[in-house]
Write a protein that holds these residues in place. Structure first.
Motif, short mmCIF file in Angstrom:
data_model
loop_
_atom_site.label_atom_id
_atom_site.label_comp_id
_atom_site.label_asym_id
_atom_site.label_seq_id
_atom_site.Cartn_x
_atom_site.Cartn_y
_atom_site.Cartn_z
N ALA A 1 1.00 15.66 5.86
CA ALA A 1 -0.23 16.25 5.33
C ALA A 1 -1.10 16.76 6.47
N LEU B 1 1.22 4.17 -2.86
CA LEU B 1 1.05 5.60 -2.61
C LEU B 1 2.20 6.40 -3.22
N GLY C 1 0.82 -1.21 0.00
CA GLY C 1 0.00 0.00 0.00
C GLY C 1 0.85 1.25 0.00
N ASN C 2 1.89 1.24 0.81
CA ASN C 2 2.78 2.40 0.88
C ASN C 2 3.54 2.59 -0.43
N PRO D 1 -0.18 9.93 7.13
CA PRO D 1 0.36 11.13 6.49
C PRO D 1 0.60 12.27 7.47
N LYS E 1 11.12 12.06 1.24
CA LYS E 1 10.30 11.00 1.83
C LYS E 1 10.80 9.63 1.38
N MET F 1 4.98 5.45 7.25
CA MET F 1 4.95 6.11 5.95
C MET F 1 3.52 6.23 5.42
N ILE F 2 2.67 5.31 5.81
CA ILE F 2 1.29 5.40 5.34
C ILE F 2 0.55 6.54 6.04
#
Lengths: 218, 218, 218, 218
Positions: C207, C75, C71-72, C204, C168, C201-202
């Protein structure tokens, strides 16, 4: 293509067809590819492998019929979505029912490959398989007729194109119904008929003929 | 790109390439990922696991060759669709035949990994595997030549680009045919050649050279 | 976004990114979903099923770490393609190498779940798993740096955005290298670290912080 | 739809929704299709195959409930993305959590089909299954409410449409919570309720009614 403005009552149930296409393509692709998991390789024994591979021919036939049927269903489905200007809530559900019968096809395909030793089991397998093919073919027709009825088909498609697709989809329902009947008496004859139906629909006789005519005409 | 109006007879069999691309990408992705199901881990026994993992090397080689071949086929396919302005009924069927041979590849890959103990079985496995690679490569060439012949390729692609792709696709057919012959005598030598062919086609020597030349020129 | 005209020498190797995105999304989705095939349910025995389910916790941890890592990676990959104006021949190949390591991840995940009984086997499994995560993370960084170097990134992306993504991606490489070292001494500690890295990392943080700052500022 | 210019601070975390849609469609399609791998065919024994097939009915019910639930989740998800003008970093993560619970659904589905012999095991299976359905339904609601809260929904969607979707998503959460409770007492009653919930949500009563009203009104 749809000229429905924001105040048009129809707008509320209009949806783009992109996600319906992407989800359908995913199910078509996975159903077609998962079939390979049933192609078991013979165990290494004292017996010659080449003979064992040849003895597995009903498995290969079942694989080929299912792949051709899914491929043919995809071709028809992609022509339908090519003609669609928009989708609505009911069309998405009818499409979902079609995808259900597509995604379940590896199950009767596996039965077909396994139950060839016993006459009674074979008849059950071939009948279940035929009903599954009929359901796939039937829901493709339903999706198409629903789209025509609800005028979800773009107006820039000629009437001739629309009739050509209709006249291609509907007869296959009759064929499947007849072959299910044959399968009750002669199971493997029915399987060969299913292969013939799928290949007959895949090979684009009409397009080839039209192309030939166009070449002569020009 | 196609400037065929609604009255153009060619229009009737013109289709967008989006669904063909999406369906193909689905089959490519699934065929490539299903290969991992054949990487069996050794059972926990008294024996050292690291030795058992190392002994499985033919399985890893078969996995790598198949993944590289699918990856390479995808690269060529994506360049072809990049050049396509539109599809027609026959192109979709030829593409379907290509997808058939792609989706079946996990089967001979599994044979390749399993039948290394017996010389005769190994020869059968390597030959069937080679014929599958030849069929994939052959149908990619057929799709491309059909598109050129029927002028489905957009006119804004330079002749040089088109020739470059042709000169990349066709020689691989000859290579596969030769290596199938080698495989009848020395099965594992053929597998290593298949790996070399796939890697040679994946590594973009041409692009690297062109880039180098461009840098010097500017 | 690319303003290269038909005479620009760079045009020849420019490709749309749509098929690269579709193929990548397919592999990401299948690799993530195939992991579920390893979640075996306990057989019906005299023993209580709930206890057996709880005893399987390492399988669930392995599943969760692999899903979170995929998933990461998805992204980061989707942000990279968001910034890409076009692809070239080499970028597609680097992306293919990334997809190779993604599609193989179910194999070490399965090892991780199975080899927890024996200390030596466990160390091998955790190390192979870590190397696979490092390869995924490494090729994402390589794809990104290659795109920056070859100016495949659209010019309408601010330098700040580009730097943010770089800052990142690169540190995760160091993290994975360190945790592979830890895994040689304490295998399961390393697995928990891999989970922490993926979740870190997933989630955020950046953000969330930026959003909070924006709200205060406005 | 978003009119944020390059200087708008919101722009930095705006992303196209195309890859989120493609990746989600992939996971939805694969999770729905992998369910078929659990439809095991009975072995060829002296016993009549048709009886054995009929005895497997709980497997078919579990398959149907899971397919209908995934289909219904896909319908809701596609309406949400239809309304989305853009995505942000947090929305992608919430969507990833939804995809996690979708991709894990074949596991409790398999438990449901296997654990019907033992009362205690059955209760565990049905409860785990219900919690999975609740998580899927819950994350769809969370994704939708987050999108509304962060104004990621395009302004050209009428308030009525938005309220209609909200009033469809939220009640299902309550239904699932109630049925999980029922499942602790009567496991198979709960499974039938899950089927009813999925079918009730799939069959578009609202759209049918609205269509009927529109026809009378026009």
């Amino acid at each position: 293509m749809s000229n429905a403005g924001p105040d048009d009552p129809r707008r509320r149930i209009s949806l783009r067809t992109t996600r319906m296409e992407a989800f359908s393509d995913g199910i078509f692709a996975i159903a077609a590819t998962l079939l390979v998991l049933d192609l078991m390789i013979p165990a290494v024994t004292s017996k010659d492998v080449s003979h064992q591979l040849v003895e597995q021919w009903p498995t290969y036939v079942a694989y080929l019929v299912s792949f051709a049927t899914i491929g043919n269903a995809w071709l028809n489905h992609s022509v339908i979505t090519e003609y669609l200007a928009r989708a609505d809530a009911i069309l998405l559900r009818l499409n979902l029912a079609l995808l259900f019968f597509l995604s379940v096809l590896p199950f009767p395909t596996h039965m077909l490959a396994e139950y060839r030793s016993n006459q009674g089991d074979e008849r059950i397998a071939v009948t279940v398989y035929g009903l599954n093919l009929l359901a796939i073919s039937g829901f493709i027709s339903i999706v198409w007729h629903y789209a025509l009825w609800q005028r979800l088909v773009g107006r820039d498609n000629s009437d001739e194109d629309v009739r050509a697709l209709t006249s291609k989809l509907d007869p296959s329902l009759v064929s499947y119904a007849v072959v299910i009947g044959i399968g009750l008496l002669r199971p493997w004859i029915a399987v060969l008929f299913y292969l013939v139906i799928a290949l007959f629909m895949i090979i684009p006789f009409r397009a080839v003929l039209r192309e030939a005519r166009r070449r002569r005409g020009s």
